[in-house]
Design a protein around this motif. Structure first.
Motif, PDB file in Angstrom:
ATOM      1  N   PHE A   8       1.195  -0.916  -0.251  1.00 42.48           N
ATOM      2  CA  PHE A   8      -0.254  -0.060   0.025  1.00 42.48           C
ATOM      3  C   PHE A   8       0.731   0.918   0.001  1.00 42.48           C
ATOM      4  O   PHE A   8       0.813   2.098   0.546  1.00 42.48           O
TER       5      PHE A   8
ATOM      6  N   ILE B 166      -1.108   4.300  -0.660  1.00 44.88           N
ATOM      7  CA  ILE B 166      -2.795   5.210  -0.464  1.00 44.88           C
ATOM      8  C   ILE B 166      -1.946   6.642   0.129  1.00 44.88           C
ATOM      9  O   ILE B 166      -0.430   7.112   0.374  1.00 44.88           O
TER      10      ILE B 166
ATOM     11  N   LYS C  67     -14.126   4.384  -3.867  1.00 46.32           N
ATOM     12  CA  LYS C  67     -12.615   3.622  -4.284  1.00 46.32           C
ATOM     13  C   LYS C  67     -11.175   3.626  -2.729  1.00 46.32           C
ATOM     14  O   LYS C  67     -10.541   2.507  -3.340  1.00 46.32           O
TER      15      LYS C  67
ATOM     16  N   HIS D 190      -8.745   0.022  -2.484  1.00 45.97           N
ATOM     17  CA  HIS D 190      -7.905  -0.277  -1.968  1.00 45.97           C
ATOM     18  C   HIS D 190      -7.139  -1.644  -1.234  1.00 45.97           C
ATOM     19  O   HIS D 190      -6.678  -2.116  -1.321  1.00 45.97           O
TER      20      HIS D 190
END
Lengths: 223, 223
Positions: free
Chosen positions: A16, A19, A63, A67
């Motif tokens: 991630f 992000i 959205k 993720h």
DNA sequence: TCGTGTGAACGAATTCACAGCG
DNA sequence: CGCTGTGAATTCGTTCACACGA
């Protein structure tokens, strides 16, 4: 946790690293809203409802969440409790964090007494100051200790996270010591730009900067 | 850049409605750096130097500044004092702002005693609380006053900006009153999502949110 | 049917790269 | 030559719009 599906609580097959900061802040937002909704006894919630607070669109909510997996049910929305747990896990709140507070002045006291602190998995294990008049005084079940002993205390108690509320002049020395002792993340309230080694995550909260963003807005808004 | 030279201190012919939040924060950054550099007696500074602090590129610095005019000299850099003055002006610091502090608890006290406050053009004209034990007590040259009198006080003293350090439970009532009395911008420290009318600019500082962004970073950084 | 999940379109912010001026 | 100022290219984040599954 990061590898390919070890069991149970490891849905994080992707890294991630991308992000955005604002997305993380929105997750915090969703979490707070979910707390309210859950307290109200609701079972499911839609992206539309999650978006209603703060200028967020429902697409943005979906959205953001996508993720990290797909938690929702089409036609129904997101199960409240599950989603709360998942966001807590994403934010790293599935465990407690050992925190030191450096600076036992008024701001330190405000942080100390701030309720949402201990409740949300942050375990305050030390309060430090340089002032001999304060050292030894008790705050709750902690005694204020000498910053001179910072390294030893941080190591012994496995402090992972520090909140710095010292005067600006001493802040850099303090974060050097914290970083040297192995603290991994620092929340800094001292109004001073600090330098930390790359493995340490630093976040600044600066009153003057916030006020300046307000005066900018007031000065340039179209009337 | 900005159109045909009108006079002196009015280069703002364009509306800056599109300056991003992060750009404004960077301006605050530059300002602080310029203060240091000026105190050190330097006359000029390059975009490279301005960028050195915080992960900013020199191109970013030049772009940020170019939105407001061209203050630099090619081959030389930016004149320190002029640039500082221009950024102050851009941020709306060319004047003083009348500020009320609502909430005279520990956090309020920390804000009150925070040095950089009065120094940078913020003029604290009222401190308010609900606690009868606190009302009437003096903080510096101000007496703590009753929140019940907020509207009257705000109007009489032409308060433009408020800092809210009340408990979460009372924060919404307070901002409703502030907004009703004509306060234009609010800096909120109470851990509660607040609703304000559109003409009021609101900024939140939330300890838990900041901590969560740290634990997110710690949890997901690649080791 | 409703609302998620998501590619595609869009828009905003940052970086590149260099012309041009001191 | 050094460094600004800025279009062009790129990256990043958000919104659109709709296929699809409950």
């Amino acid at each position: 946790m990061t590898g390919p599906a070890s069991g149970l609580y490891s849905p994080f097959v992707k890294s991630f690293t991308k992000i955005s900061d604002s997305a993380v802040r929105r997750l915090s937002h969703y979490l707070r809203f979910l707390d309210d909704v859950e307290a109200a006894g609701r079972r499911t919630v839609s992206s539309e409802e999650l978006a209603a607070r703060g200028g967020i669109t429902s697409a943005q909510v979906r959205k953001d969440l996508s993720h990290f997996g797909s938690f929702g049910k089409r036609g129904t929305g997101y199960p409240v409790t599950l989603l709360r747990e998942r966001i807590e896990e994403i934010l790293g709140l599935g465990r407690t964090w050992r925190v030191a507070l450096v600076g036992a002045g008024k701001l330190g006291a405000a942080v100390f007494h701030y309720g949402g602190f201990r409740r949300q998995g942050f375990d305050l294990v030390a309060v430090l100051d340089t002032d001999p008049a304060k050292i030894g005084r008790r705050w709750g079940d902690l005694a204020i200790e000498d910053v001179a002993d910072l390294t030893r205390i941080v190591k012994k108690r496995h402090v992972e996270l520090a909140v710095v509320t010292t005067p600006a002049a001493s802040a850099q020395d303090v974060v050097d010591a914290l970083a040297g002792a192995g603290v991994e993340a620092i929340l800094n309230f001292a109004p001073r730009k600090l330098v930390v080694p790359p493995q340490v995550t630093l976040r600044d909260v600066n009153l003057v900067m916030e006020l300046e963003s307000l005066t900018f807005a007031l000065t340039h808004r179209d009337r």
